[in-house]
Design a protein around this motif. Structure first.
Motif, short mmCIF file in Angstrom:
data_model
loop_
_atom_site.label_atom_id
_atom_site.label_comp_id
_atom_site.label_asym_id
_atom_site.label_seq_id
_atom_site.Cartn_x
_atom_site.Cartn_y
_atom_site.Cartn_z
N ASP A 518 0.87 -1.19 0.00
CA ASP A 518 0.00 0.00 0.00
C ASP A 518 0.90 1.24 0.00
OD1 ASP A 518 -1.45 2.11 2.08
OD2 ASP A 518 -2.82 1.24 0.60
N LEU A 519 0.75 2.03 -1.04
CA LEU A 519 1.67 3.16 -1.23
C LEU A 519 1.72 4.08 -0.03
CD1 LEU A 519 3.62 4.66 -3.10
CD2 LEU A 519 1.64 5.86 -4.06
N LYS A 520 0.60 4.48 0.48
CA LYS A 520 0.58 5.44 1.60
C LYS A 520 1.19 4.84 2.85
CE LYS A 520 -3.43 8.09 -0.02
NZ LYS A 520 -4.78 8.57 0.30
N THR A 521 0.90 3.52 3.11
CA THR A 521 1.46 2.87 4.29
C THR A 521 2.97 2.76 4.16
OG1 THR A 521 -0.54 1.53 4.57
CG2 THR A 521 1.42 0.74 5.69
N LEU A 522 3.44 2.42 2.96
CA LEU A 522 4.88 2.33 2.73
C LEU A 522 5.55 3.69 2.91
CD1 LEU A 522 7.31 0.61 1.83
CD2 LEU A 522 6.69 1.14 -0.54
N ALA A 523 4.90 4.73 2.42
CA ALA A 523 5.48 6.09 2.54
C ALA A 523 5.51 6.51 4.00
CB ALA A 523 4.67 7.06 1.71
N ARG A 524 4.43 6.24 4.72
CA ARG A 524 4.38 6.67 6.13
C ARG A 524 5.40 5.93 6.96
NH1 ARG A 524 -0.62 6.59 6.33
NH2 ARG A 524 -0.91 4.43 7.05
N ALA A 525 5.59 4.64 6.67
CA ALA A 525 6.55 3.85 7.45
C ALA A 525 7.99 4.35 7.25
CB ALA A 525 6.44 2.38 7.07
N ASN A 526 8.25 4.98 6.10
CA ASN A 526 9.62 5.41 5.81
C ASN A 526 9.78 6.94 5.86
OD1 ASN A 526 11.22 2.83 4.88
ND2 ASN A 526 9.17 2.65 3.98
N GLY A 527 8.72 7.65 6.31
CA GLY A 527 8.81 9.11 6.48
C GLY A 527 8.91 9.88 5.17
N LEU A 528 8.30 9.34 4.14
CA LEU A 528 8.34 10.00 2.84
C LEU A 528 7.06 10.80 2.66
CD1 LEU A 528 9.72 6.99 0.71
CD2 LEU A 528 11.01 8.90 1.74
N LYS A 529 7.18 11.99 2.10
CA LYS A 529 6.03 12.86 1.97
C LYS A 529 5.62 12.99 0.52
CE LYS A 529 7.17 15.61 6.07
NZ LYS A 529 7.46 16.95 6.57
N ALA A 530 4.27 12.98 0.40
CA ALA A 530 3.71 13.20 -0.94
C ALA A 530 3.94 14.67 -1.34
CB ALA A 530 2.23 12.85 -0.91
N PRO A 531 3.87 14.98 -2.59
CA PRO A 531 3.63 14.02 -3.69
C PRO A 531 4.93 13.49 -4.27
CG PRO A 531 3.45 16.22 -4.53
CD PRO A 531 3.82 16.38 -3.08
N ALA A 532 6.13 14.07 -3.84
CA ALA A 532 7.38 13.69 -4.54
C ALA A 532 7.87 12.30 -4.12
CB ALA A 532 8.47 14.71 -4.25
N TYR A 533 7.72 11.94 -2.79
CA TYR A 533 8.27 10.67 -2.28
C TYR A 533 9.73 10.50 -2.75
CZ TYR A 533 3.29 9.57 -1.56
OH TYR A 533 1.98 9.64 -1.21
#
Length: 548
Positions: A518-533
């Protein structure tokens, strides 16, 4: 004075002789032989004391004393007669026997105690009365073994049987006196009958004794039917012993059933079969005896009153017996032209029935001591639901070897052994069973135990997937309580998160797609912010929320 002294000397001698006569048989007294439970010691003690007291006979006897002494003698005679009547009641299984015998003995004890104190009382006569009673009781108990009978009486039916058979003339004609049948000559000279008697008295003796015991329990149901038909009781016993050993639920591979083994078609001809309630009356002892008597008389009329051929028809088929009888010109069963036309089973059946009947008529001549039992019929009303199995357990075996199951089944053939019979049902029993039922089966721990044993389910002992640990016997927890007390299921331990090292040209979207994240869960777990990630090469990502 001389007459008084003479009486005294006779009295003293009578005391000594009477004492020895009374004590010597008792020394070898076997309680198992006595019909009554008697306490002999008090009376014997009184007799001993009476011998030690100075005899009253040596004194001059007045008319008043003589009258009192005569009253004691008369009282002793009355007690003797009362005791003899009690022995008769005991032989009949009457429960009043013990009470009557005890009362008679108490009177005798009082007389023996009073006699030495009474002038002119003839102690010798008193002791002679006691000696007669003791001898009579020992004789009665030992008669079956001690009086084997004369070998010349081998062909005479026992007097007790003849007295019990109003149709004794017909019975004698069928079993000995009628020259048309020569039953006595067959028993005396025919090796087949002798071989049958030998078999019943050797390897088949247990079956013979079992048959007799079973028959005695049903005699009040079966014998009256043969008696009314003018047929001998011995013939009934012989057929019963050979057909079923007296088991009313006996069946054969060919389909015969009941204590006298009727085939379905033959049974229907004589009123036997399903009665509309699901019960087959071929299993009913009284109905089967009535049908058997009618069937035998029908065969005897067709076969010129030939007992052997009638029995051959009973076993091998009435049509065959009648055909063979006519073809042979009336020859008897033992004629080769007749005998060889019957199957081996029938050739064995006829002599075995006759052999059993002959032993029944003359047990003493063959050293057979048939057991005595109290089979006085009565009924009980069940105080609680029960089965034949449960009753058998709670009744115990009392004075019997095998208990009461067979007797209960024979007297109540409508019920299967494991069938639960409702409370209030009336069952046929004996007086002894009735007494034991009230004591042990109507209520109480033995009745509860019997019900528990009969209701025990083998499958309840088998456990599957049971948790390890100790279980207390009888500690049963209701299912609802078990569910409430059960601990919540333990959460599965979460596996350690996988990682991914970012390669050149990777984007978070491509990584999530390859690992089904899940993109959002993966981003949140690694502290990456939308939209650039935004990612950098060599960065290590936690693959949380991923299914691959």
């Amino acid at each position: 004075m001389a007459a008084a002294i003479g009486d005294s000397s006779r009295g003293g001698a009578g005391c000594r002789a009477g004492w020895h006569a009374a004590t010597l048989p008792v020394a070898s007294y076997n309680p198992s032989l006595m019909p009554l439970n008697l306490n002999l010691r008090p009376l014997l003690a009184v007799l001993l004391l009476s011998c030690l007291v100075p005899q009253a006979h040596a004194q001059r006897v007045s008319a008043k004393d003589r009258a009192a002494a005569d009253a004691l003698v008369q009282r002793m005679g009355t007690a003797e007669e009362r005791y003899r009547q009690a022995l008769v009641l005991a032989g009949q299984g009457d429960p009043r026997a013990v009470e009557e015998s005890n009362a008679a003995l108490e009177d005798m004890e009082d007389v023996v105690e009073a006699c030495p104190r009474q002038r002119g009382c003839p102690m010798g006569d008193i002791l002679a009365t006691w000696k007669r009673l003791l001898k009579a009781e020992v004789d009665q108990a030992g008669r079956p073994d001690d009086e084997p009978g004369d070998d010349d009486d081998l062909l005479d039916a026992d007097p007790a049987l003849a007295a019990d058979v109003p149709e004794a003339v017909r019975a004698a004609r069928l079993l000995g006196d009628d020259s048309r049948h020569a039953f006595d000559r067959m028993v005396r000279y025919n090796p087949a009958i002798q071989a049958g008697i030998r078999r019943w008295l050797t390897d088949m003796r247990p079956a013979l004794m079992t048959s007799y015991e079973n028959y005695q329990g049903m005699r009040h149901l079966m014998w009256p039917e043969f008696e009314r038909a003018g047929l001998p009781e011995a013939l009934l016993f012989g057929i019963l012993a050979k057909e079923s050993n007296g088991r009313v639920h006996a069946t054969s591979r060919a389909g015969a059933a009941g204590p006298l083994q009727f085939m379905p078609a033959t049974g229907r001809r004589f009123g036997l079969g399903p009665d509309g309630t699901g019960f087959d009356t071929r299993y009913d002892a009284r109905a089967a005896a009535e049908a058997s008597a009618a069937y035998l008389n029908e065969r005897l009329r067709q076969l010129n009153n030939d007992v052997e051929l009638a029995l051959a028809g009973y076993n091998g088929g009435e049509g065959r017996a009648l055909r063979v009888h006519r073809q042979s010109g009336g020859s008897g069963f033992w004629n080769a032209s007749v005998y060889e036309q019957f199957p081996p089973e029938t050739r064995d059946y006829v002599p075995m029935v006759i052999a059993a009947a002959w032993i029944f008529l003359h047990p003493r001549q063959f050293g057979v001591n048939f057991p005595r039992h109290d089979f006085h019929p009565t009924t009980i009303r069940l105080a609680r639901p029960a089965s034949i199995y449960a009753l058998t357990i709670c009744l115990g075996n009392d004075t019997t070897r095998d208990g009461y199951m067979r007797l209960l089944r024979n007297l109540n053939p409508r019920y299967a052994a494991d069938e639960w019979i409702p409370a209030g049902t009336v069952l046929n029993v004996t007086q002894r069973i009735s007494t034991l039922y009230q004591r042990y089966c109507a209520s109480g721990p033995r009745a509860d135990l019997a019900q528990a044993l009969v209701s025990a389910d083998l499958n309840a002992a088998i456990t599957r997937d049971a948790p390890a640990g100790r279980v207390a016997v009888g500690d049963v927890t209701p299912l609802q309580e078990q569910a409430a007390a059960a601990p919540a299921p333990r959460a599965e331990p979460r596996p350690a998160a996988r990682t991914y090292r970012v390669a050149r040209g990777d984007t978070l979207g491509k990584i999530a797609e390859r690992n089904r994240c899940d993109l959002k869960t993966l981003a949140r777990a690694n502290g990456l912010k939308a939209p650039a990630y935004a990612l950098r090469q060599g960065q290590q990502l936690k693959l949380e929320g991923c299914r691959r």
